[in-house]
Design a protein around this motif. Structure first.
Motif, short mmCIF file in Angstrom:
data_model
loop_
_atom_site.label_atom_id
_atom_site.label_comp_id
_atom_site.label_asym_id
_atom_site.label_seq_id
_atom_site.Cartn_x
_atom_site.Cartn_y
_atom_site.Cartn_z
N MET A 1 0.85 -1.19 0.00
CA MET A 1 0.00 0.00 0.00
C MET A 1 0.88 1.24 0.00
O MET A 1 1.85 1.31 0.72
N ARG A 2 0.52 2.20 -0.81
CA ARG A 2 1.28 3.45 -0.89
C ARG A 2 0.49 4.58 -0.25
O ARG A 2 -0.74 4.52 -0.17
N TRP A 3 1.19 5.62 0.21
CA TRP A 3 0.56 6.73 0.90
C TRP A 3 1.27 8.02 0.51
O TRP A 3 2.49 8.01 0.31
N PRO A 4 0.56 9.15 0.40
CA PRO A 4 1.20 10.42 0.07
C PRO A 4 2.26 10.79 1.12
O PRO A 4 2.03 10.66 2.32
N THR A 5 3.42 11.26 0.66
CA THR A 5 4.50 11.65 1.55
C THR A 5 5.17 12.92 1.04
O THR A 5 5.01 13.31 -0.11
N THR A 6 5.94 13.52 1.94
CA THR A 6 6.74 14.70 1.61
C THR A 6 8.19 14.38 1.95
O THR A 6 8.50 14.06 3.09
N ARG A 7 9.06 14.46 0.97
CA ARG A 7 10.49 14.20 1.20
C ARG A 7 11.12 15.46 1.75
O ARG A 7 11.06 16.53 1.15
N ASP A 9 14.48 15.26 3.21
CA ASP A 9 15.91 15.09 2.97
C ASP A 9 16.11 13.73 2.33
O ASP A 9 15.14 12.98 2.15
N ASP A 10 17.34 13.38 2.01
CA ASP A 10 17.60 12.11 1.33
C ASP A 10 16.99 10.91 2.05
O ASP A 10 16.43 10.03 1.42
N ARG A 11 17.08 10.88 3.36
CA ARG A 11 16.59 9.72 4.11
C ARG A 11 15.50 10.11 5.12
O ARG A 11 15.30 9.43 6.11
N TYR A 12 14.79 11.19 4.85
CA TYR A 12 13.76 11.68 5.77
C TYR A 12 12.49 11.97 4.98
O TYR A 12 12.43 12.92 4.21
N VAL A 13 11.48 11.12 5.18
CA VAL A 13 10.21 11.24 4.47
C VAL A 13 9.10 11.37 5.51
O VAL A 13 9.01 10.59 6.45
N PHE A 14 8.27 12.39 5.34
CA PHE A 14 7.18 12.67 6.27
C PHE A 14 5.87 12.11 5.70
O PHE A 14 5.49 12.44 4.59
N GLN A 15 5.21 11.25 6.46
CA GLN A 15 3.91 10.71 6.09
C GLN A 15 2.87 11.30 7.02
O GLN A 15 2.93 11.12 8.23
N PHE A 16 1.91 12.04 6.46
CA PHE A 16 0.86 12.62 7.28
C PHE A 16 -0.36 11.71 7.22
O PHE A 16 -0.95 11.50 6.17
N GLY A 17 -0.73 11.13 8.37
CA GLY A 17 -1.85 10.21 8.44
C GLY A 17 -1.40 8.79 8.18
O GLY A 17 -0.22 8.51 7.98
N ALA A 18 -2.36 7.88 8.20
CA ALA A 18 -2.07 6.46 8.00
C ALA A 18 -3.36 5.74 7.63
O ALA A 18 -4.45 6.26 7.79
N LEU A 19 -3.20 4.54 7.17
CA LEU A 19 -4.33 3.70 6.80
C LEU A 19 -5.29 3.57 7.99
O LEU A 19 -4.87 3.33 9.11
N ASP A 21 -9.73 4.79 8.98
CA ASP A 21 -11.03 5.25 8.50
C ASP A 21 -10.93 6.45 7.57
O ASP A 21 -11.66 6.56 6.60
N ALA A 22 -10.03 7.39 7.86
CA ALA A 22 -9.92 8.59 7.04
C ALA A 22 -9.09 8.31 5.79
O ALA A 22 -8.12 7.56 5.83
N THR A 23 -9.48 8.93 4.71
CA THR A 23 -8.75 8.79 3.45
C THR A 23 -7.59 9.80 3.43
O THR A 23 -7.59 10.76 4.22
N PRO A 24 -6.63 9.62 2.53
CA PRO A 24 -5.57 10.62 2.41
C PRO A 24 -6.14 12.03 2.14
O PRO A 24 -5.62 13.01 2.66
N GLU A 25 -7.21 12.11 1.37
CA GLU A 25 -7.82 13.40 1.08
C GLU A 25 -8.42 14.04 2.33
O GLU A 25 -8.33 15.25 2.53
#
Length: 63
Positions: A1-7, A9-19, A21-25
């Motif tokens: 499963m993939r999720w929207p993220t914000t990079r 730095d090279d090894r630092y990725v921010f994921q807001f939310g998670a699988l 009830d709520a959708t990524p939107e």
């Protein structure tokens, strides 16, 4: 499963939310379920203001 993220730095990725009830939107733009959750926990806001995603990555909890 993939999720929207914000990079950040090279090894630092921010994921807001998670699988769940709520959708990524809903996490990104808000909605009735997000507003109710925030109200239930006494937050003065009714939506989050996350960083804009610039890609997708494997979902952190289940990816």
């Amino acid at each position: 499963m993939r999720w929207p993220t914000t990079r950040v730095d090279d090894r630092y990725v921010f994921q807001f939310g998670a699988l769940g009830d709520a959708t990524p939107e809903e996490y990104r733009h808000g909605g009735p379920r997000v507003a109710e959750l925030l109200a239930r926990y006494g937050s003065p806001v009714r939506r989050w203001n996350p960083p804009a995603p610039d890609g997708e990555s494997p979902e952190a909890e289940w990816g």
